[in-house]
Design an enzyme around this catalytic site. Sequence first.
Site, PDB file in Angstrom:
ATOM      1  N   ASP A   1      68.686   3.139 -63.941  1.00  0.00           N
ATOM      2  CA  ASP A   1      69.093   3.858 -65.155  1.00  0.00           C
ATOM      3  C   ASP A   1      68.444   5.242 -65.125  1.00  0.00           C
ATOM      4  O   ASP A   1      67.216   5.355 -65.102  1.00  0.00           O
ATOM      5  CB  ASP A   1      68.634   3.064 -66.382  1.00  0.00           C
ATOM      6  CG  ASP A   1      69.004   3.736 -67.698  1.00  0.00           C
ATOM      7  OD1 ASP A   1      69.587   4.835 -67.677  1.00  0.00           O
ATOM      8  OD2 ASP A   1      68.696   3.148 -68.756  1.00  0.00           O
TER       9      ASP A   1
ATOM     10  N   ASP B   1      77.462  -2.493 -73.860  1.00  0.00           N
ATOM     11  CA  ASP B   1      76.117  -2.248 -73.335  1.00  0.00           C
ATOM     12  C   ASP B   1      75.105  -2.579 -74.423  1.00  0.00           C
ATOM     13  O   ASP B   1      75.032  -1.899 -75.446  1.00  0.00           O
ATOM     14  CB  ASP B   1      75.999  -0.786 -72.909  1.00  0.00           C
ATOM     15  CG  ASP B   1      74.655  -0.461 -72.280  1.00  0.00           C
ATOM     16  OD1 ASP B   1      73.740  -1.296 -72.363  1.00  0.00           O
ATOM     17  OD2 ASP B   1      74.517   0.631 -71.711  1.00  0.00           O
TER      18      ASP B   1
ATOM     19  N   ASP C   1      68.453   9.371 -66.782  1.00  0.00           N
ATOM     20  CA  ASP C   1      68.851  10.281 -67.863  1.00  0.00           C
ATOM     21  C   ASP C   1      68.582  11.722 -67.451  1.00  0.00           C
ATOM     22  O   ASP C   1      67.616  12.011 -66.726  1.00  0.00           O
ATOM     23  CB  ASP C   1      68.074   9.985 -69.150  1.00  0.00           C
ATOM     24  CG  ASP C   1      68.376   8.604 -69.706  1.00  0.00           C
ATOM     25  OD1 ASP C   1      69.470   8.088 -69.426  1.00  0.00           O
ATOM     26  OD2 ASP C   1      67.516   8.046 -70.418  1.00  0.00           O
TER      27      ASP C   1
ATOM     28  N   HIS D   1      71.293  -2.741 -75.439  1.00  0.00           N
ATOM     29  CA  HIS D   1      69.903  -2.363 -75.180  1.00  0.00           C
ATOM     30  C   HIS D   1      69.027  -3.195 -76.113  1.00  0.00           C
ATOM     31  O   HIS D   1      68.853  -2.852 -77.283  1.00  0.00           O
ATOM     32  CB  HIS D   1      69.702  -0.869 -75.412  1.00  0.00           C
ATOM     33  CG  HIS D   1      70.271  -0.010 -74.329  1.00  0.00           C
ATOM     34  ND1 HIS D   1      69.476   0.742 -73.482  1.00  0.00           N
ATOM     35  CD2 HIS D   1      71.545   0.190 -73.923  1.00  0.00           C
ATOM     36  CE1 HIS D   1      70.246   1.387 -72.621  1.00  0.00           C
ATOM     37  NE2 HIS D   1      71.505   1.070 -72.873  1.00  0.00           N
TER      38      HIS D   1
END
Length: 315
Positions: free
Chosen positions: A103, A230, A105, A232
């Site tokens: 992942d 998704d 960002d 989280h």
Amino acid sequence: MQTKLLAIMLAAPVVFSSQEASASDFFGPEKISTEINLGTLSGKTKERVYEPEEGGRKVSQLDWKYSNAAILKGAVNWELNPWLSVGAAGWTTLNSRGGNMVDQDWMDSGTPGTWTDESRHPDTRLNYANEFDLNVKGWFLKESDYRLAIMAGYQESRYSFNATGGTYIYSENGGFRNETGALPDKIKVIGYKQHFKIPYVGLTGNYRYDNFEFGGAFKYSGWVRGSDNDEHYVRQTTFRSKVINQNYYSVAVNAGYYITPEAKVYIEGVWSRLTNKKGDTSLYDRSDNTSEHNNNGAGIENYNFITTAGLKYTF
């Protein structure tokens, strides 16, 4: 559900063969064939987040990778006449499979090509994946040793993942990659699902030489409807995205040998890809019961490769 569907498809010819003799011509030799295969599934799924207010630049991407998940695959094909046939096929994973997720960002708009935050999750699992396919084929070229058909069909595929634990590198309080750490091994971090609805067109054909037979198929769609979910878990946040008119490509090749006039053993490889396209996304924050919606705020992509070995039997 998918395993039951495969069992029904593979059992269908047995039911048909027990019908009255008056239908023997319609269901006679070389009119119905069944296939059963075992093999593996490998691939990668990608989800992206874009920032529409910053020109649509990419701000996040999650790559879910998996290899050699065991699958069961089956098919039944019914020749209505020498020039037209219909078929049903499908496959499903037999159990979950370990994988990996990364992942990243890109939170600094001043350096859009440099990631600011990254987490890695080697304890990732492909929970399940499956697909079904319904199709019709028109055999416009048919000779004793080769044939070619145009085809049209509809298929759906599903994928589910979980990522647990992992390590991270974050940019915090104005710093750059200045915070590192690890998440507890048993903490479920992210759960992810994809679902694709695919109407398609294509070509298929085969060539036979003595007892050997070689075949292939190509599928294309520009009308895919994709969606994902998704979760989280740590942040108590859910992202849901929808994409329309994605492109889909698939190529299959196979080679086999007839051990009897009715039975063929063969191997097959199938490569498939759903290309990335932007779509709309919705965010639901359960910590404060808020939500938001962004047009062109998400992207979905998927590609995989299937290898199988199996048996085809013609009634």
